[in-house]
Structure formats: structure tokens, C-alpha cells
Design a protein around this motif. Structure first.
Motif, short mmCIF file in Angstrom:
data_model
loop_
_atom_site.label_atom_id
_atom_site.label_comp_id
_atom_site.label_asym_id
_atom_site.label_seq_id
_atom_site.Cartn_x
_atom_site.Cartn_y
_atom_site.Cartn_z
N THR A 1 0.81 -1.23 0.00
CA THR A 1 0.00 0.00 0.00
C THR A 1 0.84 1.27 0.00
O THR A 1 0.28 2.36 -0.13
CB THR A 1 -0.95 0.03 1.22
OG1 THR A 1 -0.17 0.02 2.41
CG2 THR A 1 -1.91 -1.13 1.20
N GLY A 2 2.15 1.15 0.13
CA GLY A 2 3.02 2.32 0.19
C GLY A 2 2.82 3.31 -0.95
O GLY A 2 2.59 4.49 -0.71
N PRO A 3 2.88 2.85 -2.22
CA PRO A 3 2.68 3.78 -3.33
C PRO A 3 1.29 4.44 -3.29
O PRO A 3 1.16 5.62 -3.61
CB PRO A 3 2.83 2.91 -4.57
CG PRO A 3 3.65 1.74 -4.12
CD PRO A 3 3.27 1.52 -2.68
N LEU A 4 0.29 3.70 -2.89
CA LEU A 4 -1.06 4.26 -2.82
C LEU A 4 -1.15 5.31 -1.72
O LEU A 4 -1.74 6.37 -1.90
CB LEU A 4 -2.07 3.15 -2.58
CG LEU A 4 -3.53 3.57 -2.50
CD1 LEU A 4 -3.98 4.19 -3.82
CD2 LEU A 4 -4.40 2.38 -2.15
N ARG A 5 -0.52 5.03 -0.59
CA ARG A 5 -0.55 5.98 0.53
C ARG A 5 0.27 7.22 0.23
O ARG A 5 0.02 8.29 0.78
CB ARG A 5 -0.05 5.32 1.81
CG ARG A 5 -1.04 4.30 2.36
CD ARG A 5 -0.56 3.66 3.66
NE ARG A 5 0.58 2.77 3.40
CZ ARG A 5 1.74 2.87 4.03
NH1 ARG A 5 1.94 3.78 4.93
NH2 ARG A 5 2.73 2.04 3.75
N ALA B 1 -2.22 16.03 -6.30
CA ALA B 1 -1.50 16.58 -7.45
C ALA B 1 -0.98 15.45 -8.34
O ALA B 1 -1.03 15.54 -9.57
CB ALA B 1 -0.35 17.46 -6.99
N ASP B 2 -0.48 14.38 -7.72
CA ASP B 2 0.00 13.23 -8.48
C ASP B 2 -1.15 12.57 -9.25
O ASP B 2 -1.02 12.21 -10.41
CB ASP B 2 0.64 12.19 -7.57
CG ASP B 2 1.87 12.72 -6.85
OD1 ASP B 2 2.58 13.56 -7.45
OD2 ASP B 2 2.11 12.31 -5.70
N LEU B 3 -2.28 12.41 -8.57
CA LEU B 3 -3.45 11.80 -9.21
C LEU B 3 -3.94 12.68 -10.36
O LEU B 3 -4.27 12.18 -11.43
CB LEU B 3 -4.56 11.59 -8.19
CG LEU B 3 -5.82 10.91 -8.69
CD1 LEU B 3 -5.51 9.52 -9.26
CD2 LEU B 3 -6.85 10.79 -7.58
#
Length: 112
Positions: A77-81, A86-88
Motif C-alpha cells: 500500500t506504500g505507493p497508494l498511501r 497533485a499526483d493523481l
């Protein structure tokens, strides 16, 4: 007996059930929140099941297994957290056509 206890017996009680579309009744944002809660509850359930299973093991081994499970969860879940709005937004703008002066929040020419 019912009259003495303050309960009323209603005539015409039936077991008619109506099927409703949850997404239209609750609304899509609320449905997404429900989906998120279900996913989180599933993860917590897996954690508690594992925690219960390792109680039969020596404490050091049980602790190591639980730490490894949590570490895997953090890794997955690291990348999701770490993703921010802004990234999205940048990711979605790359996917959709970007138009100068667009009024939608993603800066695109279409609404989704």
C-alpha cells in the motif's frame, strides 16, 4: 397478552420486499465510501484471523509473523498511501485530453 404489555398488533403486515439499486439510492460517493469500508474491514479481518492463529506459537515467532504481515501490507500500500491529489491529477491529465482554460478539476475537456 399483547394489550397488557403495550404492544400493538397491526393488521395487514406482510413480507413484501422491494429491490432498490443501492448506487442510485445512496449515491455514488457514498457507495465508494462503503466499498472502501468493506475493503478495510476485510484487511482488518485478515489481520485478526492471523493474530488469532499465531497465539498457538511461541511469542517471538508470533511477533515475527505479525511484523512480516504488516510489513507486506505497508509495502503493497506504500505507493497508494504516498500519492497525493497533485499526483493523481497529473496521472489523469496524461490519460485525458487537456484543454487550456478548462473548468473541470482535472483540467480536461471531458467530465468523468
Amino acid at each position: 397478552m399483547w394489550e397488557d404489555q403495550g404492544f400493538e398488533l397491526y393488521e395487514g403486515i406482510s413480507s413484501e420486499y422491494y429491490t432498490r439499486d443501492v448506487d442510485s439510492e445512496v449515491g455514488a460517493p457514498a457507495r465508494r465510501r462503503l466499498d472502501l469500508r468493506e475493503t478495510l474491514e476485510s484487511l482488518k479481518s485478515k489481520y485478526y484471523d492471523l493474530e488469532e492463529t499465531v497465539t498457538q506459537l511461541p511469542p517471538d515467532l508470533a511477533d515475527d509473523i505479525m511484523k512480516r504481515w504488516v510489513a507486506r501490507l505497508e509495502h503493497i500500500t506504500g505507493p497508494l498511501r504516498a500519492i497525493g491529489i497533485a499526483d493523481l491529477r497529473a496521472e489523469l491529465q496524461a490519460q485525458y485530453e487537456v484543454v487550456e482554460g478548462a473548468r473541470n478539476p482535472l483540467g480536461g475537456s471531458i467530465y468523468y
